[in-house]
Design a protein around this motif. Structure first.
Motif, PDB file in Angstrom:
ATOM      1  N   ARG A 136       0.855  -1.186   0.000  1.00 38.45           N
ATOM      2  CA  ARG A 136       0.000   0.000   0.000  1.00 38.45           C
ATOM      3  C   ARG A 136       0.889   1.233   0.000  1.00 38.45           C
ATOM      4  O   ARG A 136       1.879   1.297   0.709  1.00 38.45           O
ATOM      5  CB  ARG A 136      -0.884   0.006   1.236  1.00 38.45           C
ATOM      6  N   VAL A 137       0.518   2.216  -0.826  1.00 37.39           N
ATOM      7  CA  VAL A 137       1.240   3.483  -0.885  1.00 37.39           C
ATOM      8  C   VAL A 137       0.313   4.616  -0.479  1.00 37.39           C
ATOM      9  O   VAL A 137      -0.904   4.530  -0.645  1.00 37.39           O
ATOM     10  CB  VAL A 137       1.836   3.773  -2.283  1.00 37.39           C
ATOM     11  N   LEU A 138       0.902   5.666   0.050  1.00 44.15           N
ATOM     12  CA  LEU A 138       0.197   6.908   0.324  1.00 44.15           C
ATOM     13  C   LEU A 138       0.691   7.908  -0.710  1.00 44.15           C
ATOM     14  O   LEU A 138       1.900   8.129  -0.838  1.00 44.15           O
ATOM     15  CB  LEU A 138       0.499   7.414   1.730  1.00 44.15           C
ATOM     16  N   ILE A 139      -0.248   8.502  -1.459  1.00 44.05           N
ATOM     17  CA  ILE A 139       0.125   9.460  -2.487  1.00 44.05           C
ATOM     18  C   ILE A 139      -0.464  10.817  -2.135  1.00 44.05           C
ATOM     19  O   ILE A 139      -1.659  10.942  -1.897  1.00 44.05           O
ATOM     20  CB  ILE A 139      -0.369   9.015  -3.881  1.00 44.05           C
ATOM     21  N   GLY A 152      -3.624  15.089  -9.201  1.00 41.39           N
ATOM     22  CA  GLY A 152      -2.930  15.930 -10.168  1.00 41.39           C
ATOM     23  C   GLY A 152      -2.535  15.137 -11.396  1.00 41.39           C
ATOM     24  O   GLY A 152      -2.740  13.917 -11.480  1.00 41.39           O
ATOM     25  N   LEU A 153      -1.951  15.810 -12.352  1.00 41.77           N
ATOM     26  CA  LEU A 153      -1.587  15.202 -13.628  1.00 41.77           C
ATOM     27  C   LEU A 153      -0.693  13.967 -13.456  1.00 41.77           C
ATOM     28  O   LEU A 153      -1.018  12.874 -13.936  1.00 41.77           O
ATOM     29  CB  LEU A 153      -0.896  16.244 -14.512  1.00 41.77           C
ATOM     30  N   ILE A 154       0.405  14.108 -12.771  1.00 42.87           N
ATOM     31  CA  ILE A 154       1.336  12.994 -12.572  1.00 42.87           C
ATOM     32  C   ILE A 154       0.787  12.017 -11.533  1.00 42.87           C
ATOM     33  O   ILE A 154       0.854  10.801 -11.704  1.00 42.87           O
ATOM     34  CB  ILE A 154       2.731  13.506 -12.174  1.00 42.87           C
ATOM     35  N   GLY A 155       0.217  12.552 -10.452  1.00 38.48           N
ATOM     36  CA  GLY A 155      -0.326  11.707  -9.399  1.00 38.48           C
ATOM     37  C   GLY A 155      -1.404  10.769  -9.892  1.00 38.48           C
ATOM     38  O   GLY A 155      -1.469   9.604  -9.483  1.00 38.48           O
ATOM     39  N   TYR A 168      -4.708   8.166  -0.364  1.00 41.50           N
ATOM     40  CA  TYR A 168      -4.310   9.475  -0.866  1.00 41.50           C
ATOM     41  C   TYR A 168      -4.811  10.563   0.060  1.00 41.50           C
ATOM     42  O   TYR A 168      -5.787  10.395   0.782  1.00 41.50           O
ATOM     43  CB  TYR A 168      -4.802   9.700  -2.300  1.00 41.50           C
ATOM     44  N   LEU A 169      -4.105  11.673   0.045  1.00 36.66           N
ATOM     45  CA  LEU A 169      -4.465  12.840   0.847  1.00 36.66           C
ATOM     46  C   LEU A 169      -5.036  13.919  -0.051  1.00 36.66           C
ATOM     47  O   LEU A 169      -4.538  14.149  -1.154  1.00 36.66           O
ATOM     48  CB  LEU A 169      -3.244  13.378   1.587  1.00 36.66           C
ATOM     49  N   ASP A 225       3.362   1.209   3.084  1.00 34.69           N
ATOM     50  CA  ASP A 225       4.776   0.833   2.978  1.00 34.69           C
ATOM     51  C   ASP A 225       5.629   1.961   2.408  1.00 34.69           C
ATOM     52  O   ASP A 225       6.814   2.049   2.693  1.00 34.69           O
ATOM     53  CB  ASP A 225       4.926  -0.391   2.062  1.00 34.69           C
ATOM     54  N   ALA A 226       5.009   2.806   1.570  1.00 32.49           N
ATOM     55  CA  ALA A 226       5.765   3.860   0.894  1.00 32.49           C
ATOM     56  C   ALA A 226       4.891   5.097   0.725  1.00 32.49           C
ATOM     57  O   ALA A 226       3.674   4.995   0.585  1.00 32.49           O
ATOM     58  CB  ALA A 226       6.244   3.385  -0.473  1.00 32.49           C
ATOM     59  N   ILE A 227       5.541   6.248   0.738  1.00 31.55           N
ATOM     60  CA  ILE A 227       4.864   7.519   0.483  1.00 31.55           C
ATOM     61  C   ILE A 227       5.422   8.093  -0.814  1.00 31.55           C
ATOM     62  O   ILE A 227       6.636   8.154  -1.009  1.00 31.55           O
ATOM     63  CB  ILE A 227       5.098   8.523   1.634  1.00 31.55           C
ATOM     64  N   ILE A 228       4.504   8.495  -1.698  1.00 32.80           N
ATOM     65  CA  ILE A 228       4.882   9.204  -2.920  1.00 32.80           C
ATOM     66  C   ILE A 228       4.334  10.614  -2.763  1.00 32.80           C
ATOM     67  O   ILE A 228       3.125  10.833  -2.806  1.00 32.80           O
ATOM     68  CB  ILE A 228       4.325   8.517  -4.177  1.00 32.80           C
TER      69      ILE A 228
END
Length: 128
Positions: A2-5, A10-13, A29-30, A64-67
């Motif tokens: 699981r990632v938090l973005i 947005g365009l890239i997100g 996501y936030l 596990d990861a934040i983008i």
């Protein structure tokens, strides 16, 4: 996984979010807008207000990861004032994520951050 973005709408997100979901990676996501919060299988939204240093720390559960892609828009005229806004918006949001993790149990092992490098001055002695 699981990632938090941040900046997921947005365009890239959006592209990264779609790729994660296609690969069965769950996405939290936030957003600063309650209207943009959706809770679907593999896609869950959480509210934050970086200006007031507020964040729903449930967003970090099982992550596990934040983008980190959040920050002021770069699609505006690049005045000195707007460049400062862009820089501060990225620093303040990253600091909020970091400081929030200091007070909770979490599984975050990776932090990826991207922004417009053109906003930062060239320097051999400073890291931006």
């Amino acid at each position: 996984m699981r990632v938090l973005i941040t900046g997921a709408t947005g365009l890239i997100g959006k592209q990264i979010t779609d790729q994660c979901i296609a690969q069965n990676i769950e996405v939290n996501y936030l957003t600063t807008s309650e209207e943009k919060i959706k809770n679907k299988p593999n896609y869950k939204g959480f509210l934050w207000n970086p200006n007031n240093k507020e964040i729903d720390t449930k967003c970090f559960e099982k992550v596990d990861a934040i983008i980190h892609l959040a920050g002021a828009s770069i699609a505006k005229r690049w005045t000195d004032e707007h460049k400062e806004t862009v820089i501060k918006s990225r620093i303040n949001t990253a600091n909020l994520l970091y400081s929030s993790l200091q007070y909770i149990d979490h599984n975050v092992r990776q932090f990826i951050s991207a922004s417009a490098i053109g906003a930062y001055p060239s320097s051999y002695s400073k890291i931006y």
